[in-house]
Design a protein around this motif. Structure first.
Motif, PDB file in Angstrom:
ATOM      1  N   LEU A   1       0.628  -1.234   0.384  1.00  0.00           N
ATOM      2  CA  LEU A   1       0.009  -0.033  -0.047  1.00  0.00           C
ATOM      3  C   LEU A   1       1.440   1.498  -0.075  1.00  0.00           C
ATOM      4  O   LEU A   1       2.107   1.349   0.404  1.00  0.00           O
TER       5      LEU A   1
ATOM      6  N   GLU B   1      -9.848   0.998   2.269  1.00  0.00           N
ATOM      7  CA  GLU B   1      -8.374   0.592   1.757  1.00  0.00           C
ATOM      8  C   GLU B   1      -7.594  -0.124   2.405  1.00  0.00           C
ATOM      9  O   GLU B   1      -7.735  -1.168   2.366  1.00  0.00           O
TER      10      GLU B   1
ATOM     11  N   SER C   1      -2.687  -1.723  -3.981  1.00  0.00           N
ATOM     12  CA  SER C   1      -2.813  -0.688  -3.775  1.00  0.00           C
ATOM     13  C   SER C   1      -3.237  -0.496  -5.352  1.00  0.00           C
ATOM     14  O   SER C   1      -2.418  -0.551  -5.715  1.00  0.00           O
TER      15      SER C   1
ATOM     16  N   SER D   1     -10.040  -3.559   3.635  1.00  0.00           N
ATOM     17  CA  SER D   1      -9.914  -4.034   2.758  1.00  0.00           C
ATOM     18  C   SER D   1      -8.552  -5.076   2.950  1.00  0.00           C
ATOM     19  O   SER D   1      -9.267  -6.386   1.996  1.00  0.00           O
TER      20      SER D   1
ATOM     21  N   LEU E   1      -3.344   6.219   0.616  1.00  0.00           N
ATOM     22  CA  LEU E   1      -4.303   4.949   1.539  1.00  0.00           C
ATOM     23  C   LEU E   1      -5.468   5.587   2.280  1.00  0.00           C
ATOM     24  O   LEU E   1      -5.507   6.477   2.700  1.00  0.00           O
TER      25      LEU E   1
END
Length: 224
Positions: A120, A129, A145, A132, A125
């Motif tokens: 990520l 997210e 990401s 998840s 961020l």
């Protein structure tokens, strides 16, 4: 059936870790029970990992920030070295890399050397997210990401990959350590150091042979 998840979060900014903690505690599934340890630097993280192994209670998941200050013995220069150490002693643990670097060379290098289950970019961020990513990495990795995925698509296999010794050379040079003093830090000969520096100059297309230019180019691409 309770799913017990032991987590180590490593970041040198306490506020950031607090945010991660709050997000995953708030969004975890009902049957999940989280046990979270926090390390603010490489030394603390190594102590936690070693202790977990000794107690035969290894971590299931690690959140690793790439921009960490070096370890006190100088063996680890960033979160990348720490993640490599974790890969070695905690082979079953899932690793989520978090970084401010959004340079394609750096991202490519981390994927090649660590192959994290999660990757990520901090600057894009969001809480959703992160939530998840947490669930996906536990049960259906990998989770990268959007920024990481777009770079992976752009990168071809001939792109830059720099191993840990070369990264250490760059780090030590950036600290002002002279070439003749590098060998003892790396457990290699001076001629091996010179060979690696030549390789680095070729990789970064440095023509003038100056350490300053090499460091400047490496810094531009997120390696220092």
């Amino acid at each position: 059936m309770t799913e017990k998840i032991k987590i180590l979060m490593i970041d040198d900014h306490p506020m950031i870790i607090e945010g991660y903690q709050n997000t995953i505690q708030f969004t975890k599934k009902e049957h999940q029970e989280l046990s979270i340890d926090i390390a603010n630097n490489c030394d603390e993280a190594v102590r936690y990992m070693d202790k977990a192994i000794l107690q035969q209670n290894p971590y299931n998941l690690l959140f690793v920030d790439i921009s960490l200050p070096p370890s006190s013995d100088g063996k680890m220069t960033s979160g990348e070295d720490l993640a490599a150490y974790a890969r070695d002693i905690l082979p079953k643990a899932k690793i989520i890399i978090l970084t401010m670097f959004n340079e394609s060379y750096r991202i490519h290098n981390i994927i090649k050397t660590i192959n994290p289950e999660g990757f990520l970019i901090k600057s894009d961020l969001t809480s959703s997210e992160l939530a998840s990513a947490f669930q996906a990495v536990l049960h259906n990795p990998p989770f990268y990401s959007g920024t990481v995925n777009s770079y992976i698509r752009k990168i071809d296999s001939s792109d830059i990959v720099i191993d840990d010794k070369n990264r250490k050379i760059l780090h030590l040079l950036s600290q002002g350590i002279k070439t003749k003093n590098l060998a003892p830090h790396l457990n290699i000969s001076l001629s091996a150091v010179e060979k690696r520096k030549k390789q680095l100059r070729e990789i970064f297309d440095v023509q003038d042979g100056q350490d300053e230019t090499l460091i400047e180019e490496a810094r531009k691409r997120g390696f220092v």
